[in-house]
Design an enzyme around this catalytic site. Structure first.
Site, PDB file in Angstrom:
ATOM      1  N   THR A 193       0.851  -1.179   0.000  1.00  0.00           N
ATOM      2  CA  THR A 193       0.000   0.000   0.000  1.00  0.00           C
ATOM      3  C   THR A 193       0.890   1.232   0.000  1.00  0.00           C
ATOM      4  OG1 THR A 193      -0.131   0.354   2.400  1.00  0.00           O
ATOM      5  CG2 THR A 193      -1.660  -1.245   1.436  1.00  0.00           C
ATOM      6  N   GLU A 194       0.378   2.313  -0.550  1.00  0.00           N
ATOM      7  CA  GLU A 194       1.159   3.546  -0.585  1.00  0.00           C
ATOM      8  C   GLU A 194       1.465   4.072   0.805  1.00  0.00           C
ATOM      9  OE1 GLU A 194      -3.123   4.829  -1.691  1.00  0.00           O
ATOM     10  OE2 GLU A 194      -1.882   3.033  -1.712  1.00  0.00           O
ATOM     11  N   ALA A 195       0.693   3.611   1.800  1.00  0.00           N
ATOM     12  CA  ALA A 195       0.915   4.052   3.173  1.00  0.00           C
ATOM     13  C   ALA A 195       2.163   3.432   3.787  1.00  0.00           C
ATOM     14  CB  ALA A 195      -0.298   3.724   4.040  1.00  0.00           C
TER      15      ALA A 195
END
Length: 666
Positions: free
Chosen positions: A324-326
């Site tokens: 995930t981009e997180a």
């Protein structure tokens, strides 16, 4: 002596001045310093201060109903917002839409990396992210309304290439969050699901002479946090605030604490719930056929996150790496309020570091949602129906992944479907069309994707489109769907239609699809047959997809084995009808043909009714100095073989008809 930095939330936010630039942490519904946001809101409502502030944030940080940054909507508190997402603070978005505040909607990864630029005292960031989208100054420059005039994004040329320069905004206040803090302000994050940008944000504010306020769950004795566990050192932290109410320090708005998302325990994946077979699962199942084994994947929120569940059901998860981009790497990605996190993650890295990886083209595939799409393949997810939602990390991810799959229902607003007997039935059509003549805002540029030969698919519950130089082409249709009534009549434009194939029936049956067989190309050998008498190798690639370079390697091995078994150079004829080769893999595919011609083929010819495939194949082969011999009809390919293959005509008394019959059999 060590100064005790622990103070109340009210005392901490009292240090914020009028006109300060404030950045805050949080991702969607996770890791939000709720107590600090609440304290700022309370102070402003009671005293009218601070006023005229600028808010900078990456992803949305709220529940869309008033929590998180949604608390900062009061008139006068904010005068400017620089954010990737406005959808989770709808009243702030409304203020921007009504020209009551200035606003910029920039890519999430760009904002994340700008924190580092601020920390290092740099004037800004050079990036290709955003070119040919609404962030490009040739369009809107990221401005969200008419009162926003200052240009903070500039188009520049560096060594003959276009770049965007994003101006850095110095930060006065950083609101961050951790789990534990000692009195000196050293912060650890052991019970957090993500680390996000807390270190970069703290450093950016500190190095600008600003203040850093950290919300934590508990205070521990000085020296009890191991040095390597300190995520933000105390030298950067001015104030530590303990969240007095557990509700203000939830892991996310839907979960108080989940040890699996914090990496404290590992959970058995077999116990994870199975998705029910509906339109959302149909879309996720079809998208799952694009998964590259041993590849790195990003999944967006909504329809795309169903791909993680399908991958788990099909036992594919151990062979791919979801991200995930997180900052979550590996494991099973979480959905709902926990989106951005992962159970059984391999590692959690900072958000800005993940975007380094994404911007550097580290992603093999991304599956993203879409609000609307037009004939040129442009996609809009940022502003539609009069609502300012924001791009989030969509632009960073979609522009830089090797391949992109956009997912979503064909229509929206009341769509009802039924799945019976392996077919799809439209019970009630959605009120809103998603395939429009022109998107309201370009969040993804189809033209730019074509310029870079980026493979792009658009997957819905009833059909699949592919991006070509001439726009969208309808390539697959669900069983039970009528093209005229269920597809063309529900679009504002007519796509290219050559010879669409049927979507795999396994997608519409509530049983395991045995997806691994397809991803591993285990049945690929069944597509090859050899006619000993005529020394012809038949290859039937009808409906087969070349998604990754490994597919070409698998095909080459099978063909080489067949040629070696024949014991001499063979003549080959290849059926490419309905075959799809990813845009960026045509040269690799041509390389395979060149190798076979040099070592195993005497002659080769191929055919397809797809003008796009023929054109791309001809270009790729011609670049390698190989005569293309790519025909539209199988009769032409077979006639070529009859004409140019010496010594085998005697076996062709029935001419091309004999070849046609053989191809139909195989």
């Amino acid at each position: 002596m060590i100064r005790n930095k622990v103070i109340s939330a009210a005392e901490a936010v009292a240090l914020i001045r009028d006109d300060d630039v404030i950045c805050t942490t949080g991702f969607v519904q996770s890791c939000i310093p709720e107590a600090l946001h609440a304290a700022i809101e309370k102070r402003f409502v009671e005293t009218g201060a601070p006023k005229g502030c600028t808010l900078i944030m990456c992803a949305g940080a709220g529940d869309s109903k008033g929590l998180g940054t949604g608390r900062l909507h009061h008139d006068g508190l904010l005068k400017r917002v620089i954010a990737a997402n406005f959808g989770r603070m709808p009243k702030v978005a409304q203020a921007a839409a009504e020209n009551r505040i200035h606003g910029y909607n920039l890519p999430q990864g760009v904002i994340s990396q700008l924190y580092r630029a601020c920390a290092a005292g740099q004037p800004g960031l050079f990036s290709r992210v955003g070119l040919h989208t609404y962030v490009d100054p040739r369009l809107d420059g990221g401005k969200v309304n008419a009162v926003t005039r200052e240009d903070i994004v500039k188009l520049v040329e560096v060594e003959g290439e276009e770049w965007l320069f994003y101006k850095a905004t110095p930060i006065d206040v950083a609101l961050i969050r951790g789990t534990s803090a000692d009195p000196a302000g050293n912060i650890s994050m052991e019970r957090e699901s993500l680390t996000l940008d807390v270190l970069a944000q703290a450093m950016a504010a500190h190095n600008n002479g600003g203040i850093v306020i950290a919300q934590v769950e508990r205070i521990v004795e000085h020296g009890s946090i191991k040095p390597k566990d300190v995520k933000v050192p105390g030298i950067l932290v001015d104030c530590v605030v303990v969240a007095e109410c557990p509700e203000d320090h939830r892991m996310n708005y839907g979960v108080q604490y989940n040890p699996a998302l914090a990496g404290e325990i590992r959970v058995p994946v077999d116990a994870m719930p199975k998705m029910r077979l509906d339109e959302r699962k149909i879309i996720a199942r079809r998208a799952a056929f694009e998964l590259p084994l041993n590849g790195v994947i990003n999944l967006g929120v909504g329809a795309p996150d169903g791909v993680a569940s399908v991958a788990n059901e099909e036992k594919v998860t151990p062979y791919i790496t979801m991200t995930t981009e997180a900052g979550a790497v590996g494991g099973v990605l979480a959905g709902g309020s926990s989106f951005g996190s992962a159970a059984n993650a391999h590692s959690i890295i900072d958000q800005n570091q993940m975007f380094d990886f994404y911007h550097g083209r580290g992603l093999d595939l991304t599956v993203l949602g879409k609000a609307e799409c037009d004939a040129a393949g442009n996609v809009n997810t940022s502003r539609f129906g009069g609502r300012l939602n924001g791009c989030g990390g969509f632009i960073d991810i979609s522009q830089n992944a090797r391949a992109v799959v956009f997912t979503g229902t064909f229509t929206a607003g009341g769509l009802e479907v039924a799945i019976e007997g392996g077919a799809l039935h439209i019970v009630k059509e959605g009120r809103a069309r998603k395939f429009v003549r022109n998107v309201e805002q370009i969040t993804f540029s189809g033209k730019y994707a074509q310029m870079r030969s980026q493979p792009v698919l658009y997957v819905t519950e009833r059909c699949v489109f592919e991006l070509t130089p001439d726009g969208l082409e309808l390539i697959e249709v669900a069983p039970g769907i009528d093209i005229e009534r269920h597809i063309l009549a529900q679009m504002d434009f007519e796509p290219l239609i050559v010879k669409p194939t049927l979507m795999d029936r396994r997608i519409f049956t509530d049983e395991p699809m045995n997806l691994m067989d397809d991803l591993l190309n285990l049945k690929l050998c069944e597509r090859v047959s050899y006619d000993t008498d005529r020394n012809i190798l038949f290859l039937n690639l009808e409906g087969w997809n070349v998604r990754k370079k490994g597919d070409i390697d698998d095909l080459q091995k099978i063909l080489v084995d067949a040629c070696v078994k024949a014991g001499k150079r063979v003549h080959s004829v290849v059926n490419h009808e309905g075959c799809r080769i990813a845009d960026d893999l045509y040269d690799d595919y041509a390389g395979m043909i060149q190798h076979l011609l040099e070592h195993h083929y005497a002659t080769t010819t191929r055919y397809s009714t797809s003008a796009f495939l023929r054109l791309k194949m001809q270009e790729a082969l011609s670049k390698r100095g190989i005569a293309p011999h790519v025909f539209e009809r199988q009769e032409e390919a077979h006639a070529f073989l009859l004409e140019h293959v010496s010594g085998v005509q005697a076996g062709f008394k029935n001419g091309a008809a004999s070849l046609d019959a053989h191809c139909r059999m195989h």
